[in-house]
Each structure stands twice: as structure tokens, then as C-alpha cells.
Design a protein around this motif. Structure first.
Motif, PDB file in Angstrom:
ATOM      1  N   PHE A 172      -1.893   7.345  -9.232  1.00 41.99           N
ATOM      2  CA  PHE A 172      -1.225   5.946  -9.169  1.00 41.99           C
ATOM      3  C   PHE A 172      -1.767   5.609  -7.624  1.00 41.99           C
ATOM      4  O   PHE A 172      -2.122   4.292  -7.437  1.00 41.99           O
ATOM      5  N   ALA A 173      -1.371   6.375  -6.561  1.00 40.75           N
ATOM      6  CA  ALA A 173      -1.547   5.911  -5.172  1.00 40.75           C
ATOM      7  C   ALA A 173      -3.043   5.627  -4.959  1.00 40.75           C
ATOM      8  O   ALA A 173      -3.520   4.562  -4.356  1.00 40.75           O
ATOM      9  N   GLN A 174      -4.117   6.595  -5.681  1.00 43.89           N
ATOM     10  CA  GLN A 174      -5.634   6.404  -5.404  1.00 43.89           C
ATOM     11  C   GLN A 174      -5.951   4.961  -6.061  1.00 43.89           C
ATOM     12  O   GLN A 174      -6.592   4.181  -5.608  1.00 43.89           O
ATOM     13  N   LEU A 175      -5.457   4.748  -7.217  1.00 41.21           N
ATOM     14  CA  LEU A 175      -5.775   3.455  -7.933  1.00 41.21           C
ATOM     15  C   LEU A 175      -5.167   2.463  -7.210  1.00 41.21           C
ATOM     16  O   LEU A 175      -5.887   1.213  -7.192  1.00 41.21           O
ATOM     17  N   GLY A 176      -4.040   2.281  -6.640  1.00 41.98           N
ATOM     18  CA  GLY A 176      -3.428   1.205  -5.837  1.00 41.98           C
ATOM     19  C   GLY A 176      -4.480   1.059  -4.839  1.00 41.98           C
ATOM     20  O   GLY A 176      -4.830  -0.401  -4.011  1.00 41.98           O
ATOM     21  N   ARG A 177      -4.913   1.983  -4.027  1.00 40.20           N
ATOM     22  CA  ARG A 177      -6.050   1.843  -2.937  1.00 40.20           C
ATOM     23  C   ARG A 177      -7.226   1.219  -3.308  1.00 40.20           C
ATOM     24  O   ARG A 177      -7.975   0.264  -2.605  1.00 40.20           O
ATOM     25  N   VAL A 178      -7.875   1.779  -4.503  1.00 39.19           N
ATOM     26  CA  VAL A 178      -9.051   1.243  -4.938  1.00 39.19           C
ATOM     27  C   VAL A 178      -8.913  -0.273  -5.061  1.00 39.19           C
ATOM     28  O   VAL A 178      -9.722  -1.007  -4.835  1.00 39.19           O
ATOM     29  N   GLN A 179      -7.751  -0.471  -5.992  1.00 41.99           N
ATOM     30  CA  GLN A 179      -7.292  -2.165  -6.241  1.00 41.99           C
ATOM     31  C   GLN A 179      -7.351  -2.959  -4.965  1.00 41.99           C
ATOM     32  O   GLN A 179      -7.876  -4.235  -4.706  1.00 41.99           O
ATOM     33  N   GLU A 180      -6.754  -2.434  -3.972  1.00 41.89           N
ATOM     34  CA  GLU A 180      -6.714  -3.242  -2.576  1.00 41.89           C
ATOM     35  C   GLU A 180      -8.145  -3.325  -2.031  1.00 41.89           C
ATOM     36  O   GLU A 180      -8.339  -4.439  -1.556  1.00 41.89           O
ATOM     37  N   LEU A 181      -8.801  -2.310  -2.102  1.00 43.97           N
ATOM     38  CA  LEU A 181     -10.343  -2.147  -1.666  1.00 43.97           C
ATOM     39  C   LEU A 181     -11.081  -3.284  -2.447  1.00 43.97           C
ATOM     40  O   LEU A 181     -11.787  -4.325  -1.803  1.00 43.97           O
ATOM     41  N   ILE A 182     -10.784  -3.334  -3.731  1.00 42.65           N
ATOM     42  CA  ILE A 182     -11.610  -4.470  -4.571  1.00 42.65           C
ATOM     43  C   ILE A 182     -11.124  -5.873  -4.216  1.00 42.65           C
ATOM     44  O   ILE A 182     -12.028  -6.552  -4.130  1.00 42.65           O
ATOM     45  N   LEU A 183      -9.803  -5.941  -4.204  1.00 42.52           N
ATOM     46  CA  LEU A 183      -9.345  -7.470  -4.124  1.00 42.52           C
ATOM     47  C   LEU A 183      -9.300  -7.966  -2.730  1.00 42.52           C
ATOM     48  O   LEU A 183      -9.024  -9.151  -2.596  1.00 42.52           O
ATOM     49  N   ASP A 184      -9.230  -7.109  -1.745  1.00 40.64           N
ATOM     50  CA  ASP A 184      -9.344  -7.706  -0.464  1.00 40.64           C
ATOM     51  C   ASP A 184     -10.581  -8.319  -0.093  1.00 40.64           C
ATOM     52  O   ASP A 184     -11.506  -7.615   0.094  1.00 40.64           O
ATOM     53  N   PRO A 185     -10.664  -9.615   0.284  1.00 42.76           N
ATOM     54  CA  PRO A 185     -11.798 -10.098   0.668  1.00 42.76           C
ATOM     55  C   PRO A 185     -12.747  -9.740   2.073  1.00 42.76           C
ATOM     56  O   PRO A 185     -13.564  -9.928   2.431  1.00 42.76           O
ATOM     57  N   ALA A 186     -11.534  -9.126   3.011  1.00 46.27           N
ATOM     58  CA  ALA A 186     -12.041  -8.831   4.230  1.00 46.27           C
ATOM     59  C   ALA A 186     -12.794  -7.544   4.407  1.00 46.27           C
ATOM     60  O   ALA A 186     -13.439  -7.058   5.299  1.00 46.27           O
ATOM     61  N   THR A 187     -12.558  -6.629   3.258  1.00 46.26           N
ATOM     62  CA  THR A 187     -13.287  -5.228   3.364  1.00 46.26           C
ATOM     63  C   THR A 187     -14.608  -5.343   2.786  1.00 46.26           C
ATOM     64  O   THR A 187     -15.075  -6.207   1.923  1.00 46.26           O
ATOM     65  N   LYS A 188     -15.564  -4.266   3.277  1.00 42.41           N
ATOM     66  CA  LYS A 188     -16.795  -4.211   3.061  1.00 42.41           C
ATOM     67  C   LYS A 188     -16.906  -3.118   1.741  1.00 42.41           C
ATOM     68  O   LYS A 188     -16.252  -2.383   1.525  1.00 42.41           O
ATOM     69  N   LYS A 189     -17.584  -3.422   0.771  1.00 37.78           N
ATOM     70  CA  LYS A 189     -17.602  -3.340  -0.664  1.00 37.78           C
ATOM     71  C   LYS A 189     -18.946  -2.340  -0.792  1.00 37.78           C
ATOM     72  O   LYS A 189     -19.894  -3.084  -1.007  1.00 37.78           O
ATOM     73  N   ILE A 190     -19.090  -1.173  -0.966  1.00 33.31           N
ATOM     74  CA  ILE A 190     -20.339  -0.300  -1.172  1.00 33.31           C
ATOM     75  C   ILE A 190     -19.987   0.045  -2.736  1.00 33.31           C
ATOM     76  O   ILE A 190     -19.111   0.783  -2.911  1.00 33.31           O
ATOM     77  N   PHE A 191     -21.062  -0.162  -3.438  1.00 30.68           N
ATOM     78  CA  PHE A 191     -20.980   0.498  -4.987  1.00 30.68           C
ATOM     79  C   PHE A 191     -20.833   1.683  -4.828  1.00 30.68           C
ATOM     80  O   PHE A 191     -19.879   2.298  -5.856  1.00 30.68           O
ATOM     81  N   ASP A 216     -21.247  -8.337  -2.849  1.00 28.79           N
ATOM     82  CA  ASP A 216     -20.011  -9.401  -2.516  1.00 28.79           C
ATOM     83  C   ASP A 216     -18.731  -9.222  -3.441  1.00 28.79           C
ATOM     84  O   ASP A 216     -18.835  -8.731  -4.344  1.00 28.79           O
ATOM     85  N   ASP A 217     -17.784 -10.028  -3.004  1.00 27.92           N
ATOM     86  CA  ASP A 217     -16.636 -10.086  -3.824  1.00 27.92           C
ATOM     87  C   ASP A 217     -16.840 -10.243  -5.325  1.00 27.92           C
ATOM     88  O   ASP A 217     -16.160  -9.667  -6.032  1.00 27.92           O
ATOM     89  N   ARG A 218     -17.443 -11.365  -5.644  1.00 29.66           N
ATOM     90  CA  ARG A 218     -17.514 -11.838  -6.993  1.00 29.66           C
ATOM     91  C   ARG A 218     -18.174 -10.645  -7.773  1.00 29.66           C
ATOM     92  O   ARG A 218     -17.883 -10.313  -9.000  1.00 29.66           O
ATOM     93  N   LEU A 219     -19.476 -10.141  -7.387  1.00 28.20           N
ATOM     94  CA  LEU A 219     -20.183  -9.059  -7.943  1.00 28.20           C
ATOM     95  C   LEU A 219     -19.116  -7.767  -8.223  1.00 28.20           C
ATOM     96  O   LEU A 219     -19.294  -7.199  -9.056  1.00 28.20           O
ATOM     97  N   MET A 220     -18.426  -7.537  -7.074  1.00 25.38           N
ATOM     98  CA  MET A 220     -17.641  -6.164  -6.938  1.00 25.38           C
ATOM     99  C   MET A 220     -16.520  -6.327  -8.324  1.00 25.38           C
ATOM    100  O   MET A 220     -16.339  -5.351  -8.967  1.00 25.38           O
ATOM    101  N   GLN A 221     -15.942  -7.431  -8.326  1.00 22.32           N
ATOM    102  CA  GLN A 221     -14.710  -7.644  -8.932  1.00 22.32           C
ATOM    103  C   GLN A 221     -15.364  -7.650 -10.645  1.00 22.32           C
ATOM    104  O   GLN A 221     -14.772  -7.172 -11.435  1.00 22.32           O
ATOM    105  N   ALA A 222     -16.364  -8.370 -10.912  1.00 23.60           N
ATOM    106  CA  ALA A 222     -17.103  -8.257 -12.279  1.00 23.60           C
ATOM    107  C   ALA A 222     -17.551  -6.815 -12.671  1.00 23.60           C
ATOM    108  O   ALA A 222     -17.096  -6.245 -13.752  1.00 23.60           O
ATOM    109  N   ILE A 223     -17.938  -5.901 -11.835  1.00 16.10           N
ATOM    110  CA  ILE A 223     -18.240  -4.556 -11.879  1.00 16.10           C
ATOM    111  C   ILE A 223     -17.007  -3.756 -12.119  1.00 16.10           C
ATOM    112  O   ILE A 223     -17.078  -3.071 -13.067  1.00 16.10           O
ATOM    113  N   ALA A 224     -16.195  -3.951 -11.398  1.00 14.68           N
ATOM    114  CA  ALA A 224     -14.704  -3.295 -11.351  1.00 14.68           C
ATOM    115  C   ALA A 224     -14.010  -3.673 -12.908  1.00 14.68           C
ATOM    116  O   ALA A 224     -13.435  -2.850 -13.347  1.00 14.68           O
TER     117      ALA A 224
END
Length: 310
Positions: A172-191, A216-224
């Protein structure tokens, strides 16, 4: 029929008064010589003449003047300049997207053309969306925390369940961290990073080669979202439900970024009202991509392709 310069000027003034943009013509030194009627209305003035003869830069608040001055200097040097700045009109904060263009005459720059577009509604909508996103991240964190606490409460006093409760809480904690990373526009997202983190959450995922591509945020969210639906279907009906492995890999191809999902599963009849596969299709298609499925023996292979420029 337009016969004189005066006729042409009158028609041009009428045309400019119809636009919703604020249009000004400045002398080279930045003095306002013309303002269209819409521009005066946007500034909450009775008539354009109230601005004539004033310095354009001085119409901006002090904190915006450096960027306004730079734009005017660039235009005087023959370049087209653009900036975004805010100002208070009446008692309301407004945002403006401004272009400053040199107007040449034999061939020196004699005037500056200023076109300002009111983008207040766009800024407010973006701020609203950011506030909603922040609220969603907060609620998701709370949901994970509550779920983890409930698991520990259920296992309290039962030593044989402590290890299980600890593992579930960790996921649960790991899933929360991943969701935070995916949804936060300020974080760098590497596939590759996101896919490996998701693999840790679900377990039984064999992560293969993955490209180091920044999204970018839109593509990361679509993939997730697509990944989440694939994992949910597998947890409910497929390999993950039965503890069988799933292989996840990816690559960059000529037509975009490919996410490849393989799992051993038993294929039953489609359920009436089932939405999972249709939802995945819509998610991928909405991002400008495409999805392909095939069955090889007992193995389901799904390949989702996403454009790298959205």
C-alpha cells in the motif's frame, strides 16, 4: 469602394475594434499612439483616448516592468518578443499573453505593435485543475494510510498474520508513492523507473528491458491508467489472481513507445457489461495511441503503443 487613405484607415480601425485582443501601437520610445476599442474595454476605460500619450511600460505594475522593458527593447532591435504577465484591473487580477512586434519603415523600426490576449480564464482553469490534482493526491494518500491501518488492526493479536499484514502495508505504501510520483506535475517521470516501481507493488511481475525515456504528465498518466487496468483484469481473472507471473517490457519504436504485457491465463467467455478491455482501449486511443491483443496458446500478449509527442 475604398478611395482614400482615410477610408482605408477608418475600415482598419473598425476591423481592429471587433477583435477581442487588446491592440496598441507605440512610438519607438514606448508612447501609446493607438488603442483599439476592445483594448480600452478590457482595461475598463470609457474610451481609448484615455491611454493615448501615456508610456506603455508605466501601465504595468512595478514587478512586471522588467520583463515588459525587455520585450520592448527586443522589438526595437527588430525581434518579435513575447511574455506573460499579470495586472490588476478594477479589483480583479488578470493575466495577459503579450506579443510585441517591430513595425519597420525604410527599414528602421519606427513603431511597436502590441497585441495582448486575455488569458485569465485559462490561468484560472489551470489553477483549478492543479488544486483538484493536489486534493486527489491527498485523498489517495489518506486512502492508502487507512487501508494499511485496517490491515494492521485485523492482524492485531494474531502472530500468524503479522508478516502478511506487514507485506500488504508495504505494498500500500509503495502504491501511494507511485501514485504521488505519477500525479505530481513537478516530478520527473522516467518510463523504466515507473514500470519497475509498479512491478514492486503488484508482485509476480517480471520486468524485462525498458527504455530510459522521460515522459510528460499526460503521456505518463495514460500509460499508468492502461497498466493499472491490465493489472486489475489480471488480478480479477488472469495470471496475477492465480499467482502466475506476468512479463512486462517496453521499447521505443518508429511509431512511439511500446508497452508489452504477457501473461499465462485461462480465457473464459466475456462477461456481459464488462468494461475493463474497453476502458483500456479508450485510454490508449485518447492518448493518440493504439492497442493490439493476441492469444498465443495460453498466453495473452497485449501491446500498447503511445506517441512520444502528444
Amino acid at each position: 469602394m475604398l478611395e482614400t487613405i482615410e477610408d482605408v484607415s477608418a475600415l482598419l480601425g473598425t476591423v481592429l475594434d471587433q477583435t477581442h485582443d487588446c491592440i496598441k501601437l507605440l512610438d519607438r520610445d514606448g508612447t501609446i499612439r493607438y488603442v483599439n476599442e476592445r483594448g480600452a474595454i478590457a482595461m475598463e476605460l470609457r474610451t481609448p483616448s484615455e491611454l493615448l500619450g501615456l508610456k506603455w511600460v508605466e501601465r504595468w505594475p512595478s514587478e512586471a516592468r522588467p520583463v515588459v522593458e525587455r520585450a520592448a527593447d527586443e522589438a526595437r532591435s527588430g525581434k518579435v518578443a513575447r511574455f506573460t504577465a499579470s495586472r490588476v484591473i478594477g479589483n480583479k487580477l488578470s493575466w495577459w499573453d503579450v506579443t510585441v512586434t517591430p513595425v519597420r519603415s525604410n527599414p528602421a523600426v519606427e513603431h511597436l505593435l502590441v497585441i495582448a490576449r486575455d488569458m485569465t480564464a485559462e490561468v484560472q482553469e489551470r489553477e483549478r485543475a492543479e488544486a483538484v490534482s493536489a486534493e486527489m493526491r491527498h485523498r489517495l494518500r489518506n486512502a492508502m494510510t487507512i487501508a494499511s491501518a485496517l490491515v494492521h488492526m485485523a492482524a492485531r493479536g494474531k502472530s500468524e498474520l503479522q508478516d502478511f499484514a506487514g507485506e500488504v502495508s508495504s505494498r500500500f505504501a509503495q502504491l501511494g508513492r507511485v501514485q504521488e510520483l505519477i500525479l505530481d506535475p513537478a516530478t520527473k517521470k522516467i518510463f523504466s523507473q515507473i514500470m519497475r516501481l509498479l512491478g514492486d507493488v503488484y508482485g509476480h511481475l517480471e520486468i524485462g528491458p525498458l527504455p530510459e525515456v522521460e515522459l510528460d504528465d499526460r503521456l505518463m498518466q495514460a500509460i499508468a491508467l492502461a497498466f493499472g487496468e491490465l493489472a486489475t483484469n489480471s488480478l480479477k481473472y488472469g495470471a496475477l489472481k492465480h499467482g502466475a507471473p506476468v512479463q512486462v517490457s517496453g521499447r521505443v519504436a518508429d511509431d512511439g513507445l511500446e508497452l508489452i504485457w504477457r501473461e499465462e491465463t485461462v480465457f473464459g467467455q466475456a462477461r456481459d457489461g464488462g468494461q475493463g478491455l474497453n476502458l483500456i482501449d479508450r485510454i490508449v486511443q485518447a492518448s493518440g495511441g493504439r492497442i493490439e491483443r493476441c492469444v498465443e496458446g495460453r498466453q495473452l500478449v497485449v501491446k500498447a503503443t503511445f506517441p512520444l509527442t502528444m
